[in-house]
Design a protein around this motif. Structure first.
Motif, PDB file in Angstrom:
ATOM      1  N   PRO A 134       0.783  -1.242   0.000  1.00  0.00           N
ATOM      2  CA  PRO A 134       0.000   0.000   0.000  1.00  0.00           C
ATOM      3  C   PRO A 134       0.816   1.295   0.000  1.00  0.00           C
ATOM      4  CG  PRO A 134      -0.975  -1.570   1.492  1.00  0.00           C
ATOM      5  CD  PRO A 134       0.318  -2.175   1.022  1.00  0.00           C
ATOM      6  N   ASN A 135       1.971   1.313   0.640  1.00  0.00           N
ATOM      7  CA  ASN A 135       2.745   2.564   0.678  1.00  0.00           C
ATOM      8  C   ASN A 135       3.455   2.861  -0.651  1.00  0.00           C
ATOM      9  OD1 ASN A 135       4.853   0.776   0.655  1.00  0.00           O
ATOM     10  ND2 ASN A 135       5.596   1.271   2.708  1.00  0.00           N
ATOM     11  N   GLY A 136       3.485   1.883  -1.565  1.00  0.00           N
ATOM     12  CA  GLY A 136       4.097   2.077  -2.875  1.00  0.00           C
ATOM     13  C   GLY A 136       5.609   1.978  -2.888  1.00  0.00           C
ATOM     14  N   ALA A 137       6.239   1.830  -1.725  1.00  0.00           N
ATOM     15  CA  ALA A 137       7.695   1.770  -1.662  1.00  0.00           C
ATOM     16  C   ALA A 137       8.227   0.362  -1.949  1.00  0.00           C
ATOM     17  CB  ALA A 137       8.185   2.238  -0.296  1.00  0.00           C
ATOM     18  N   TYR A 138       7.405  -0.654  -1.731  1.00  0.00           N
ATOM     19  CA  TYR A 138       7.856  -2.039  -1.899  1.00  0.00           C
ATOM     20  C   TYR A 138       6.849  -2.825  -2.729  1.00  0.00           C
ATOM     21  CZ  TYR A 138      11.151  -1.111   1.869  1.00  0.00           C
ATOM     22  OH  TYR A 138      12.160  -0.589   2.624  1.00  0.00           O
ATOM     23  N   SER A 139       7.364  -3.880  -3.381  1.00  0.00           N
ATOM     24  CA  SER A 139       6.485  -4.837  -4.061  1.00  0.00           C
ATOM     25  C   SER A 139       7.000  -6.241  -3.763  1.00  0.00           C
ATOM     26  CB  SER A 139       6.429  -4.577  -5.564  1.00  0.00           C
ATOM     27  OG  SER A 139       7.698  -4.700  -6.141  1.00  0.00           O
ATOM     28  N   LEU A 140       6.083  -7.167  -3.731  1.00  0.00           N
ATOM     29  CA  LEU A 140       6.378  -8.570  -3.453  1.00  0.00           C
ATOM     30  C   LEU A 140       6.004  -9.371  -4.690  1.00  0.00           C
ATOM     31  CD1 LEU A 140       7.252 -10.611  -1.249  1.00  0.00           C
ATOM     32  CD2 LEU A 140       4.828 -10.792  -0.640  1.00  0.00           C
ATOM     33  N   SER A 141       6.929 -10.187  -5.179  1.00  0.00           N
ATOM     34  CA  SER A 141       6.632 -10.994  -6.364  1.00  0.00           C
ATOM     35  C   SER A 141       6.941 -12.459  -6.092  1.00  0.00           C
ATOM     36  CB  SER A 141       7.407 -10.499  -7.585  1.00  0.00           C
ATOM     37  OG  SER A 141       8.783 -10.601  -7.379  1.00  0.00           O
ATOM     38  N   PHE A 142       6.175 -13.316  -6.741  1.00  0.00           N
ATOM     39  CA  PHE A 142       6.338 -14.762  -6.637  1.00  0.00           C
ATOM     40  C   PHE A 142       6.293 -15.333  -8.044  1.00  0.00           C
ATOM     41  CE2 PHE A 142       4.421 -18.987  -6.585  1.00  0.00           C
ATOM     42  CZ  PHE A 142       5.301 -19.648  -5.750  1.00  0.00           C
ATOM     43  N   GLU A 143       7.214 -16.248  -8.327  1.00  0.00           N
ATOM     44  CA  GLU A 143       7.275 -16.880  -9.635  1.00  0.00           C
ATOM     45  C   GLU A 143       7.456 -18.377  -9.456  1.00  0.00           C
ATOM     46  OE1 GLU A 143       9.692 -15.504 -13.335  1.00  0.00           O
ATOM     47  OE2 GLU A 143      10.979 -16.849 -12.183  1.00  0.00           O
ATOM     48  N   ALA A 144       6.661 -19.171 -10.152  1.00  0.00           N
ATOM     49  CA  ALA A 144       6.819 -20.620 -10.196  1.00  0.00           C
ATOM     50  C   ALA A 144       7.093 -20.999 -11.646  1.00  0.00           C
ATOM     51  CB  ALA A 144       5.573 -21.317  -9.682  1.00  0.00           C
ATOM     52  N   TYR A 145       8.021 -21.912 -11.862  1.00  0.00           N
ATOM     53  CA  TYR A 145       8.380 -22.270 -13.233  1.00  0.00           C
ATOM     54  C   TYR A 145       8.627 -23.768 -13.350  1.00  0.00           C
ATOM     55  CZ  TYR A 145      13.135 -22.521 -11.440  1.00  0.00           C
ATOM     56  OH  TYR A 145      14.249 -22.848 -10.710  1.00  0.00           O
ATOM     57  N   THR A 146       8.506 -24.252 -14.558  1.00  0.00           N
ATOM     58  CA  THR A 146       8.883 -25.619 -14.885  1.00  0.00           C
ATOM     59  C   THR A 146       9.433 -25.625 -16.304  1.00  0.00           C
ATOM     60  OG1 THR A 146       8.181 -27.938 -14.919  1.00  0.00           O
ATOM     61  CG2 THR A 146       6.576 -26.309 -15.679  1.00  0.00           C
TER      62      THR A 146
END
Length: 192
Positions: A134-146
Motif C-alpha cells: 500500500p505505501n508504494g515503496a515495496y512490491s512482493l513478487s512470486f514466480e513458479a516455473y517448470t
C-alpha cells in the motif's frame, strides 16, 4: 546472423610417461534468427503477447530450421496487483559441457550436428504474480516455473580419457532429457 568457429578440445598432456597431443578439427557454424510478436489488449485488465521465432543453423554437415512459439497472458485488475502465465519453446544449437566429476574449470563448446549432439529443446512454463504494498515503496513478487528439456548433453569422461590411444569425444558424451522446476520469491524496494 552469427558465425561460430569451434574447436572443442585440444588437450596437451606431457609427463614422464605420456606425451599426448590430440588433433581435433574445428567446426564452422552459421546461425540466423528472426522474431516477430504481437500485443493484444483484450480488455482493461487482460492483455496478451504472442510471438514466433524462426531459426536456421548450419554447420557444414547439417541444416536445422525451426519455428519456436511463445505466448503470455497478463491479468492486471488494478495498479497494485498483476498475474501472468507464459509459455515458450526455445532451442539452443551450441552446447556447453565439461568435466563436472572433478573440480577443474574445463568447459567445452560443441556445435549441434557434431559428435552426436542435437539441438537442445526446452518447453518453459512460468506463472508470475506481483503485489505492490500500500505505501508504494515495496512490491512482493512470486514466480513458479517448470522446464521440460530434451537433447541435453553432458561430458562423462575423465582426465584419463585424454590419455587413451583412441580418444573420441562422441564416446564420452551422455545425451538425455531433463525436467527443472522451482520458485522465486522477491521483495523489491521500488521507491526511496
Amino acid at each position: 546472423m552469427s558465425l561460430y568457429r569451434i574447436q572443442p578440445q585440444i588437450p596437451k598432456i606431457k609427463s614422464t610417461f605420456y606425451n599426448v597431443q590430440l588433433d581435433i578439427d574445428k567446426t564452422t557454424s552459421f546461425q540466423g534468427t528472426a522474431y516477430i510478436d504481437k500485443s493484444w489488449r483484450i480488455n482493461n485488465a487482460v492483455s496478451a503477447i504472442t510471438g514466433v521465432r524462426g531459426s536456421w543453423y548450419h554447420n557444414g554437415a547439417k541444416n536445422y530450421r525451426h519455428i519456436s512459439p511463445s505466448a503470455s497472458i497478463l491479468y492486471a485488475p488494478d495498479k497494485r496487483f498483476d498475474i501472468s502465465l507464459s509459455y515458450s519453446l526455445r532451442r539452443q544449437y551450441l552446447v556447453q559441457t565439461g568435466m563436472s566429476s572433478i573440480n577443474t574449470p574445463l568447459e567445452y563448446w560443441l556445435s549441434a550436428g557434431t559428435y552426436g549432439v542435437e539441438p537442445q529443446l526446452g518447453h518453459n512454463l512460468v506463472l508470475n504474480t506481483r503485489y505492490r504494498l500500500p505505501n508504494g515503496a515495496y512490491s512482493l513478487s512470486f514466480e513458479a516455473y517448470t522446464k521440460w528439456l530434451k537433447n541435453q548433453t553432458e561430458y562423462n569422461g575423465t582426465i584419463y580419457s585424454f590419455i587413451a590411444t583412441e580418444y573420441d569425444i562422441s564416446s564420452v558424451l551422455l545425451h538425455g532429457k531433463g525436467h527443472n522446476y522451482g520458485f522465486n520469491l522477491m521483495l523489491t524496494k521500488d521507491k526511496g
